[in-house]
Structures are given as C-alpha cells and as structure tokens.
Design an enzyme around this catalytic site. Structure first.
Site, short mmCIF file in Angstrom:
data_model
loop_
_atom_site.label_atom_id
_atom_site.label_comp_id
_atom_site.label_asym_id
_atom_site.label_seq_id
_atom_site.Cartn_x
_atom_site.Cartn_y
_atom_site.Cartn_z
N ASN A 12 0.87 -1.18 0.00
CA ASN A 12 0.00 0.00 0.00
C ASN A 12 0.90 1.23 0.00
O ASN A 12 1.48 1.57 1.02
CB ASN A 12 -0.89 -0.03 1.26
CG ASN A 12 -1.70 1.25 1.41
OD1 ASN A 12 -1.84 2.03 0.47
ND2 ASN A 12 -2.24 1.46 2.61
N TRP A 13 0.99 1.87 -1.16
CA TRP A 13 1.90 3.01 -1.28
C TRP A 13 1.34 4.29 -0.68
O TRP A 13 2.02 5.31 -0.62
CB TRP A 13 2.23 3.26 -2.76
CG TRP A 13 3.20 2.27 -3.34
CD1 TRP A 13 3.73 1.18 -2.71
CD2 TRP A 13 3.75 2.29 -4.66
NE1 TRP A 13 4.58 0.52 -3.56
CE2 TRP A 13 4.61 1.18 -4.76
CE3 TRP A 13 3.60 3.13 -5.76
CZ2 TRP A 13 5.32 0.90 -5.93
CZ3 TRP A 13 4.30 2.84 -6.92
CH2 TRP A 13 5.16 1.74 -7.00
N LYS A 14 0.06 4.26 -0.31
CA LYS A 14 -0.61 5.46 0.24
C LYS A 14 -0.41 6.63 -0.72
O LYS A 14 -0.46 6.42 -1.94
CB LYS A 14 -0.08 5.75 1.64
CG LYS A 14 -0.07 4.50 2.52
CD LYS A 14 0.17 4.79 3.95
CE LYS A 14 0.26 3.49 4.73
NZ LYS A 14 0.14 3.67 6.15
N HIS A 98 -9.51 1.19 4.80
CA HIS A 98 -8.24 1.39 5.51
C HIS A 98 -8.46 2.38 6.66
O HIS A 98 -9.25 3.32 6.54
CB HIS A 98 -7.18 1.92 4.54
CG HIS A 98 -5.81 1.90 5.12
ND1 HIS A 98 -5.36 2.89 5.96
CD2 HIS A 98 -4.80 1.01 5.00
CE1 HIS A 98 -4.12 2.60 6.33
NE2 HIS A 98 -3.76 1.47 5.76
N GLU A 168 -5.82 -5.16 10.33
CA GLU A 168 -4.85 -4.08 10.53
C GLU A 168 -5.18 -3.34 11.82
O GLU A 168 -5.94 -2.34 11.80
CB GLU A 168 -4.91 -3.09 9.36
CG GLU A 168 -4.38 -3.61 8.07
CD GLU A 168 -3.61 -2.52 7.31
OE1 GLU A 168 -2.49 -2.79 6.91
OE2 GLU A 168 -4.13 -1.41 7.17
N GLY A 174 2.16 2.09 11.12
CA GLY A 174 3.08 3.24 11.09
C GLY A 174 4.01 3.34 12.29
O GLY A 174 4.48 4.42 12.62
N SER A 216 3.25 -2.23 10.49
CA SER A 216 4.69 -2.22 10.80
C SER A 216 5.41 -3.53 10.48
O SER A 216 6.26 -3.98 11.24
CB SER A 216 4.89 -1.83 12.28
OG SER A 216 4.34 -0.55 12.50
N GLY A 237 2.82 -1.14 4.32
CA GLY A 237 2.82 0.29 3.98
C GLY A 237 4.21 0.76 3.61
O GLY A 237 4.71 0.54 2.50
C1 PEP Z 1 -0.83 0.32 6.26
O1 PEP Z 1 -1.04 1.52 6.39
O2 PEP Z 1 -1.62 -0.39 5.63
C2 PEP Z 1 0.37 -0.24 6.86
C3 PEP Z 1 0.37 -1.49 7.15
O3 PEP Z 1 1.39 0.64 7.11
P1 PEP Z 1 2.83 0.32 7.74
O4 PEP Z 1 3.30 -0.98 7.13
O5 PEP Z 1 3.68 1.45 7.34
O6 PEP Z 1 2.62 0.19 9.21
#
Ligand code: PEP
Length: 256
Positions: A12-14, A98, A168, A174, A216, A237
């Site tokens: 997920n590149w956001k 999300h 999630e 994050g 994370s 992410g």
């Molecule tokens: C996300 O936002 O879907 C996510 C899992 O982010 P991160 O891996 O950066 O915690």
C-alpha cells in the site's frame, strides 16, 4: 516449508511517491523481484500512477490494486473513482476501509456498500478491519466482530471467494517493527475471523477466505507473523516503497 500455501504480499503506497518517475522506478524493481514467485504480489499505488504501472507485460504473480473506490458506477460525485473505471484501468484488487480513510470519515456502513459494488463489478476487495486499541478484558474482540458483521452484511456466500480480509490493528500501523503484532497474538485474531466467517457462510467457505495482517511489517518480523500467526499474507505500507525490503519479504514468504 508449506509448498501449497500461496501468500498475498500487498504493498500500500498510500499517497507516495511524489512523482511518476519515482513510482515507475520503484515498481520496476518490484516487478523484477516478482518474477516466478509462488506468492501473489499486489501493488496498490495512488490512482494517478495506475496507468504507468502497465509498461510491458506483468509477471503472472504480480497484480495491480487501488487504494479506494466509490460505490456508485457513474454520476455526479466529484473527486470519486468508480468500480467500472478501475476495471477499465485493469485493476484487480482494491483496498477498502483502511484506517486512514476511516479517520477521514468512512464508516463500516460505507465500507459495506463499497464491497458490494466492487464484487458486482468483478473486482476483489481487500477489506481492512481492526481495533484502535486493546483493553485487558477483550472488548476489542467484540469491536472486531461487530465491524465484521456490518461490513459483510450484504456479502453472499458465492462472492466470498473474491474477498481478502486484512486485519490491521490501528495501534500497530506506522510504528516501529517491534510494535507489530506477535505471531501468537495474531493467531487468536485469525481464529476469531475464521469463526465469524464459518458461522455466517459455513466452514468450507469461511475457512477459504485469505486473512492477511498489516501494521509495521518489515523483513525482520515478516516470517514470525506469517508462520506463527498463521496469516495468509501481509499488507505492507512504508516498506513497500523500499524495493529492497519489499523484495526481501517476498523472498521470505516464498521460502516459508
Ligand atoms: C498500512 O497503512 O496499511 C500499513 C500497514 O502501514 P505500515 O506498514 O507502514 O505500518
């Protein structure tokens, strides 16, 4: 090693990266790392880069996803993107619900409508659920069940084989890699979700839905989360924007 298991490794590149040139560069490296993989790799870039991802043929193991979608097919909805438009862009998967979208006002009722719209258009929703925080007496488990209840309220049994569930927990997104869920703790949630699905759709169908984890994930915790947690994949992410890290995770999953 469980050679039959195919993991979903989803990036997920956001709202990153900042320009198309960088998006193409990152994608090019991930594409190389995705050749002849057992895992299903899905990259979800911002809408504006979707087209740029289709230069040349994609490896069979690599698909493109979107990060959101509206629930109507056309009309006066300024700024929204419809399921039919995503199909036209050769998108297969769409992340829905999300937590960052929920912070902007999206709720379970809206997510439920979006799931239905995607399924009706042949798309595959990656449905995000997860509690914001954990308490000592298990109220977060009730929260999770009620979230599942609402978002799956209109999904019928025949549609279930196109759904992926991403657990999630908001508290793990994050953060540092040490703050990700432990395999043991994830295992309990995987069971809870499987139980919910089997009650609603029967054991055979319920148990066949892939349940992946996000929050994370890094190359150092991915193996434990997939193995001990009994997850069917990972939603990643930040580390999905780093082709080296992301490729390492793909490799780990392929060798599990
Ligand atoms: C996300 O936002 O879907 C996510 C899992 O982010 P991160 O891996 O950066 O915690």
């Amino acid at each position: 090693m469980n050679k039959d298991k195919k993991y979903y490794i989803i990036g997920n590149w956001k709202m990153n990266p900042e320009n198309k040139k960088d998006a193409k560069k990152i994608f090019g490296e991930i594409k190389k790392a995705s050749q002849r993989r057992r895992s299903k790799i899905i990259i979800c870039p911002p809408f504006v880069y979707l087209n740029a991802m289709y230069t040349g043929r994609l490896p069979k193991s690599l698909s493109i996803g979107a990060q959101n979608c509206f629930w109507k097919e056309r009309g006066s909805f300024t700024g929204e993107i419809s399921p039919t438009q995503l199909v036209d862009m050769k998108v297969e998967y769409v992340i829905l619900g999300h937590s960052e979208r929920r912070t902007l006002g999206e709720d379970d009722g809206l997510v439920s409508k979006k799931i239905k719209a995607l399924l009706s258009n042949g798309l595959r929703p990656i449905v995000c659920v997860g509690e914001s925080e954990r308490d000592g007496d298990g109220r977060y488990l009730n929260f999770l069940e009620s979230q599942l209840d609402t978002v799956f309220s209109d999904v019928v049994s025949a549609e279930l084989d196109r759904v992926v569930i991403a657990y999630e927990p908001v508290w793990a997104i994050g953060k540092n890699e040490d703050d990700a869920i432990t395999g043991h703790s994830l295992y309990e949630i995987v069971i809870l979700i499987k139980r919910f699905l089997s009650r609603k759709y029967g054991k055979e169908r319920g148990f066949s839905v892939p349940i992946i984890y996000g929050g994370s994930v890094s190359p150092s915790n991915a193996e434990g989360i997939l193995g001990e947690g009994n997850a069917d994949g990972l939603l990643i992410g930040r580390e999905s924007l780093d082709p080296k890290s992301f490729s390492k995770i793909i490799e780990l999953a392929d060798n599990l």
